[in-house]
Design a protein around this motif. Sequence first.
Motif, PDB file in Angstrom:
ATOM      1  N   GLU A 192       7.269   4.539  -9.710  1.00 15.02           N
ATOM      2  CA  GLU A 192       6.356   4.042 -10.739  1.00 15.02           C
ATOM      3  C   GLU A 192       4.906   4.061 -10.266  1.00 15.02           C
ATOM      4  O   GLU A 192       3.981   4.122 -11.087  1.00 15.02           O
ATOM      5  CB  GLU A 192       6.755   2.625 -11.154  1.00 15.02           C
ATOM      6  N   SER A 193       4.712   4.028  -8.950  1.00 14.93           N
ATOM      7  CA  SER A 193       3.345   4.061  -8.412  1.00 14.93           C
ATOM      8  C   SER A 193       2.778   5.477  -8.380  1.00 14.93           C
ATOM      9  O   SER A 193       1.625   5.674  -7.992  1.00 14.93           O
ATOM     10  CB  SER A 193       3.320   3.467  -7.006  1.00 14.93           C
ATOM     11  N   ARG A 239      10.157   1.318  -7.747  1.00 15.67           N
ATOM     12  CA  ARG A 239       8.761   0.864  -7.693  1.00 15.67           C
ATOM     13  C   ARG A 239       7.851   1.946  -7.103  1.00 15.67           C
ATOM     14  O   ARG A 239       6.719   2.143  -7.568  1.00 15.67           O
ATOM     15  CB  ARG A 239       8.663  -0.421  -6.871  1.00 15.67           C
ATOM     16  N   ARG A 285       0.257   4.034   3.506  1.00 12.30           N
ATOM     17  CA  ARG A 285       1.043   3.721   2.305  1.00 12.30           C
ATOM     18  C   ARG A 285       2.546   3.897   2.552  1.00 12.30           C
ATOM     19  O   ARG A 285       3.279   4.495   1.749  1.00 12.30           O
ATOM     20  CB  ARG A 285       0.589   4.574   1.117  1.00 12.30           C
TER      21      ARG A 285
END
Length: 281
Positions: A79-80, A76, A24
């Motif tokens: 937000e994940s 982003r 990730r």
Amino acid sequence: MSRHVAIVTDSTAYLPPAALVRHRITAVPLTVVLGDQALEEGTEISARSVAQALQKRRPVTTSRPSPATFADTYRRVAESGATGIVSLHLSSEFSGTYDAAVLAAKEAPVPVRVVDTGMVAMALGFCALAAAEVAETGGDVDEAVAAAEKRAAGTSAYFYVDTLDYLRRGGRIGAAQALFGSALAVKPLLQLTDGRIELLEKVRTASKAIARLEEIAAERAGEGEVDIAVHHLAAAERADALAQRLRERVPGLQELHVSEVGAVIGAHTGPGLLGAVVSPR
């Protein structure tokens, strides 16, 4: 809710796509400017296209991601679910990427630690993997940064280029060093030192230079556990042969990556690049 540290790097880490997904890791692309076109590395332009442009002596330049691009990435990622971010980038001696990330980090919705690794290519990639492995086991931002910095301190990068002209044009090596190599018709071996490209040795022929590159990489690897990456640009046969010889010579080899560099590094090294990154665990 458990804390989650996310790892961000840039496209010059040249991590295998599967590794980015598995760990990730988010890679922010640099840009290659080919003629009047600005193209994102990794998605809009290939290293082979850059090699062909250089061979035709077409103008090729590179540029950093904008602070706004980093700001959007950090938003982003937050937000994940990330509660902290470690952002690891190529040497600030090569690019303004680190500076852009620092600017964006000031406005990020979660804490961001930006690290100038002093590395590039898989020398940077191995740092990102080290940080990701710590984050995956519940480590915090400080622990992930420490793992990346430790990996960077132990990692060495050596490479051969057919000519120093491309590095000279891009300002990545001194004009005096480039002139020296051209005047004596030597084949240079280079190394990454303190975030800069330095001349390591001068060898008379390409075959001897590549043999010496293998020798240096094997000596640096020693007998402990080590990961190695072999990079090239438009020199796949050379890279495969070098990788096979290192596989046979390095007893503690754990992971061996063989890949063509991306468009950004290719723009500064030119076709014929052959590199070895040695990263003890």
